[in-house]
Scaffold this active site. Sequence first.
Site, PDB file in Angstrom:
ATOM      1  N   GLU A 270      -9.516   4.894  -0.582  1.00 41.65           N
ATOM      2  CA  GLU A 270      -9.029   5.863  -1.565  1.00 41.65           C
ATOM      3  C   GLU A 270     -10.109   6.865  -1.965  1.00 41.65           C
ATOM      4  O   GLU A 270      -9.811   7.977  -2.385  1.00 41.65           O
ATOM      5  CB  GLU A 270      -8.521   5.145  -2.828  1.00 41.65           C
ATOM      6  N   HIS A 291      -9.612 -14.828  17.382  1.00 41.56           N
ATOM      7  CA  HIS A 291      -8.493 -15.304  18.203  1.00 41.56           C
ATOM      8  C   HIS A 291      -7.285 -14.389  18.074  1.00 41.56           C
ATOM      9  O   HIS A 291      -6.192 -14.746  18.521  1.00 41.56           O
ATOM     10  CB  HIS A 291      -8.132 -16.737  17.803  1.00 41.56           C
ATOM     11  N   LYS A 406       4.711   8.837  -4.481  1.00 43.83           N
ATOM     12  CA  LYS A 406       5.374   8.606  -5.776  1.00 43.83           C
ATOM     13  C   LYS A 406       6.423   9.689  -6.028  1.00 43.83           C
ATOM     14  O   LYS A 406       7.528   9.399  -6.482  1.00 43.83           O
ATOM     15  CB  LYS A 406       4.346   8.616  -6.911  1.00 43.83           C
TER      16      LYS A 406
END
Length: 416
Positions: A270, A291, A406
Amino acid sequence: MKLDLTNILVKISKKDREQASNAKKVLESKTGLGNDYLGWLDYASKLDNNYVNEIYDYACNLHNKVDILVVCGIGGSYLGSKAVIDAINGLDFTHQVIYLGNTFSANYTKKVLDYLQDKRFAVNVISKSGTTTETAIAFRLLKQLLISQHKDQYNQYIVATTDAKSGALRKMCEAENYKSYVLPSNIGGRYSVITPVGLLPIAFACKEKLFPFIEGIRKAEVDLMKDNDIATEYATCRYRLAKKYQVEALVSYEPQFLGLADWYKQLFGESEGKEHQGLYPTKLIYSTDLHSLGQFVQEGSPILFETLIKIKETNEDIEILEDNDNYDGLNYLAGEKLSWVNEQALTGTLIAHTQEGNVPNIIIELDRLDPYNVGYFIYFMMKSCGVSAYLLGVNPFNQPGVEIYKKQMFRLLGKE
Ligand code: PA5
């Protein structure tokens, strides 16, 4: 804490160092972009010990009343406390702290509320803005559950951490008389773990370990002000590697480091990821991920470098026992400690990735995963991140891109 750059496979130039040193000066003199959000820089040294004691006492008293603390927040409002609690206490199989308000998932939310139905719990609702939708919905649901348990005494089980004056949560605190703490207006969410945002849940879960955690932050604050500090050195090295690679993978061999790695991802993602710049921060927990993604790291597209967290001393240990039948052929390890096997996995992988795979490794060495070192590491990362973002010329303290989802979501939800 030490920084080892012997495996970075690139050369840092004098110019890189000069640029980084300038970026550090801009940060410390509080003259750069977003400088009204630099309260975290000297927050710990200015923190009044009486205030810390008050938080500690409150958390202990709360723990006498309830078994579970629900931390209701998203992003910087919960990642930091989860990171520190998991790193210090180890992974929690007891559900002492539960996190909600960080998702719209009906599946997860319903499971948590059902689980809490007959439990003794309190809620620490954390939101700087006081209006974040994920958190607000979860808090509304938690509050209803508390009312069903405690009738008009429900507010005794709520503690809010929010801005001193603004936002819906502050209004609710006043109207409904909740205990509350302040997240200073000059500190953003992802830099707030060193404020009551982190300190209260940490005190609840880790008790007196809160104090060495703060000491670690304070020590880092002093050390990293000096010239040639390791936070600036780390930022310089990332800056150099970013000219060739797109991804930084934070690697640890400790599953209880996972929370810190998630916190790091938000901090750097951010803070730096804007104006089409910044390394993509990701995490790998080895040997588990050897793995799954080990193959890609060793021989896949050369897009990443690793930042390896090497923890010198393990908190716990366990011995591998001799077995008479030895069907699994493991008797050659009998008498060895599991931590020693983990160390050999680290060293072997480091050689494989750097010498054969040409994957650069920055090594950050911590003595132990204990409160003091975790506090030191947290501040180290925040400072490096500030310097890194200034090296790129971006504002480390805003997140304009987050607002775009948003806006679209609110349109679909029909918000006025
Ligand atoms: O770092 C940030 O500022 C964000 O990640 C916020 O912490 C997150 O969006 C939650 O915001 P708020 O605390 O206002 O609910």
